[in-house]
Design a protein around this motif. Structure first.
Motif, PDB file in Angstrom:
ATOM      1  N   UNK A   1    -136.881  12.398  14.584  1.00  0.00           N
ATOM      2  CA  UNK A   1    -136.420  11.465  15.611  1.00  0.00           C
ATOM      3  C   UNK A   1    -135.414  12.155  16.518  1.00  0.00           C
ATOM      4  N   UNK A   2    -135.394  11.780  17.784  1.00  0.00           N
ATOM      5  CA  UNK A   2    -134.426  12.353  18.722  1.00  0.00           C
ATOM      6  C   UNK A   2    -133.057  11.700  18.614  1.00  0.00           C
ATOM      7  N   UNK A   3    -132.966  10.585  17.935  1.00  0.00           N
ATOM      8  CA  UNK A   3    -131.688   9.900  17.730  1.00  0.00           C
ATOM      9  C   UNK A   3    -131.323   9.923  16.248  1.00  0.00           C
ATOM     10  N   UNK A   4    -130.023   9.969  15.975  1.00  0.00           N
ATOM     11  CA  UNK A   4    -129.565   9.971  14.584  1.00  0.00           C
ATOM     12  C   UNK A   4    -129.046   8.606  14.160  1.00  0.00           C
ATOM     13  N   UNK A   5    -128.967   7.679  15.105  1.00  0.00           N
ATOM     14  CA  UNK A   5    -128.530   6.318  14.784  1.00  0.00           C
ATOM     15  C   UNK A   5    -128.996   5.359  15.871  1.00  0.00           C
ATOM     16  N   UNK A   6    -128.868   4.080  15.580  1.00  0.00           N
ATOM     17  CA  UNK A   6    -129.187   3.051  16.561  1.00  0.00           C
ATOM     18  C   UNK A   6    -130.393   2.205  16.214  1.00  0.00           C
ATOM     19  N   UNK A   7    -131.345   2.794  15.506  1.00  0.00           N
ATOM     20  CA  UNK A   7    -132.547   2.064  15.096  1.00  0.00           C
ATOM     21  C   UNK A   7    -132.777   2.240  13.600  1.00  0.00           C
ATOM     22  N   UNK A   8    -131.684   2.381  12.853  1.00  0.00           N
ATOM     23  CA  UNK A   8    -131.775   2.533  11.409  1.00  0.00           C
ATOM     24  C   UNK A   8    -131.893   3.961  10.930  1.00  0.00           C
ATOM     25  N   UNK A   9    -131.940   4.929  11.852  1.00  0.00           N
ATOM     26  CA  UNK A   9    -132.071   6.329  11.436  1.00  0.00           C
ATOM     27  C   UNK A   9    -130.949   6.733  10.497  1.00  0.00           C
ATOM     28  N   UNK A  10    -129.742   6.227  10.748  1.00  0.00           N
ATOM     29  CA  UNK A  10    -128.574   6.606   9.942  1.00  0.00           C
ATOM     30  C   UNK A  10    -128.674   6.122   8.498  1.00  0.00           C
ATOM     31  N   UNK A  11    -129.567   5.174   8.230  1.00  0.00           N
ATOM     32  CA  UNK A  11    -129.744   4.642   6.872  1.00  0.00           C
ATOM     33  C   UNK A  11    -131.077   5.023   6.247  1.00  0.00           C
ATOM     34  N   UNK A  12    -131.838   5.876   6.910  1.00  0.00           N
ATOM     35  CA  UNK A  12    -133.109   6.336   6.363  1.00  0.00           C
ATOM     36  C   UNK A  12    -132.845   7.110   5.080  1.00  0.00           C
ATOM     37  N   UNK A  13    -133.585   6.801   4.026  1.00  0.00           N
ATOM     38  CA  UNK A  13    -133.320   7.377   2.700  1.00  0.00           C
ATOM     39  C   UNK A  13    -133.819   8.804   2.536  1.00  0.00           C
ATOM     40  N   UNK A  14    -134.748   9.239   3.374  1.00  0.00           N
ATOM     41  CA  UNK A  14    -135.229  10.618   3.297  1.00  0.00           C
ATOM     42  C   UNK A  14    -134.392  11.524   4.178  1.00  0.00           C
ATOM     43  N   UNK A  15    -134.959  12.658   4.549  1.00  0.00           N
ATOM     44  CA  UNK A  15    -134.265  13.628   5.399  1.00  0.00           C
ATOM     45  C   UNK A  15    -134.552  13.334   6.867  1.00  0.00           C
ATOM     46  N   UNK A  16    -133.498  13.236   7.656  1.00  0.00           N
ATOM     47  CA  UNK A  16    -133.635  13.048   9.092  1.00  0.00           C
ATOM     48  C   UNK A  16    -133.687  14.418   9.758  1.00  0.00           C
ATOM     49  N   UNK A  17    -134.795  14.687  10.437  1.00  0.00           N
ATOM     50  CA  UNK A  17    -134.942  15.905  11.231  1.00  0.00           C
ATOM     51  C   UNK A  17    -134.643  15.501  12.674  1.00  0.00           C
ATOM     52  N   UNK A  18    -133.502  15.961  13.170  1.00  0.00           N
ATOM     53  CA  UNK A  18    -133.020  15.542  14.487  1.00  0.00           C
ATOM     54  C   UNK A  18    -133.674  16.385  15.581  1.00  0.00           C
ATOM     55  N   UNK A  19    -134.748  15.844  16.154  1.00  0.00           N
ATOM     56  CA  UNK A  19    -135.483  16.534  17.212  1.00  0.00           C
ATOM     57  C   UNK A  19    -134.585  16.700  18.441  1.00  0.00           C
ATOM     58  N   UNK A  20    -134.566  17.900  19.008  1.00  0.00           N
ATOM     59  CA  UNK A  20    -133.740  18.179  20.173  1.00  0.00           C
ATOM     60  C   UNK A  20    -132.352  18.691  19.823  1.00  0.00           C
ATOM     61  N   UNK A  21    -132.036  18.758  18.541  1.00  0.00           N
ATOM     62  CA  UNK A  21    -130.733  19.260  18.090  1.00  0.00           C
ATOM     63  C   UNK A  21    -130.747  20.788  18.086  1.00  0.00           C
ATOM     64  N   UNK A  22    -129.590  21.374  17.811  1.00  0.00           N
ATOM     65  CA  UNK A  22    -129.492  22.833  17.734  1.00  0.00           C
ATOM     66  C   UNK A  22    -130.406  23.376  16.631  1.00  0.00           C
ATOM     67  N   UNK A  23    -130.463  22.687  15.508  1.00  0.00           N
ATOM     68  CA  UNK A  23    -131.303  23.137  14.391  1.00  0.00           C
ATOM     69  C   UNK A  23    -132.790  22.938  14.661  1.00  0.00           C
ATOM     70  N   UNK A  24    -133.136  21.889  15.410  1.00  0.00           N
ATOM     71  CA  UNK A  24    -134.538  21.563  15.685  1.00  0.00           C
ATOM     72  C   UNK A  24    -134.719  21.268  17.174  1.00  0.00           C
ATOM     73  N   UNK A  25    -134.617  22.305  18.031  1.00  0.00           N
ATOM     74  CA  UNK A  25    -134.668  22.090  19.474  1.00  0.00           C
ATOM     75  C   UNK A  25    -136.055  21.743  20.015  1.00  0.00           C
ATOM     76  N   UNK A  26    -137.099  22.060  19.242  1.00  0.00           N
ATOM     77  CA  UNK A  26    -138.467  21.863  19.733  1.00  0.00           C
ATOM     78  C   UNK A  26    -139.430  21.711  18.562  1.00  0.00           C
TER      79      UNK A  26
END
Length: 147
Positions: free
Chosen positions: A112-137
């Motif tokens: 997901x491109x967002x880490x919060x706002x639509x429940x991403x912050x409470x997702x029980x698995x691993x959040x891969x933050x699309x567009x972040x420094x670690x996962x830019x593409x």
């Protein structure tokens, strides 16, 4: 197989560019994504389709599309479904989940491109933050998931 949820807007398709262009083309419309046809015409992001197809074809992952609806556009439910069929075929439409709260789904990964706002912050698995420094593409995500 590991369950992978993939967001649509600004993860699979370019929501921001279409939104900005719509504001330029039709400045009288305050919410461009409220217009009929907005979601159907979103352009895929580079390497998004290829990477999702690798996930679909893999024996390691069970991918689903997990997207939030636009409350300003009830057609978003239909248009997102049409978009998935257009780019991934009719069978993959069975893997489309539209939910305002992504934490309600159980899985291993959420891309997901967002880490919060639509429940991403409470997702029980691993959040891969699309567009972040670690996962830019999508290439970085494909490497991380080893597909």
């Amino acid at each position: 197989m590991k369950i992978v949820y993939i967001d649509m807007d600004d993860t699979l398709c370019n929501f921001k560019n279409s939104y900005k262009q719509s504001l330029i083309d039709r400045p009288e419309i305050t919410w461009p994504h409220s217009q009929c046809g907005f979601f159907v015409h979103l352009e895929p992001l580079p390497q998004a389709l290829e990477t999702v197809n690798l996930l679909i074809e893999s024996n390691k992952y069970d991918p689903y599309i997990l997207t939030s609806p636009s409350v300003r556009n009830p057609n978003s439910y239909i248009e997102k479904r049409i978009w998935i069929e257009q780019y991934f075929g009719l069978n993959f439409c069975k893997k489309l989940i539209i939910s305002p709260n992504k934490a309600l789904n159980i899985g291993d990964y959420l891309i997901d491109d967002n880490v919060q706002g639509k429940g991403q912050e409470n997702f029980q698995g691993e959040l891969i933050h699309f567009g972040s420094k670690a996962f830019p593409n999508w290439e970085s995500i494909a490497r991380y998931l080893e597909i």
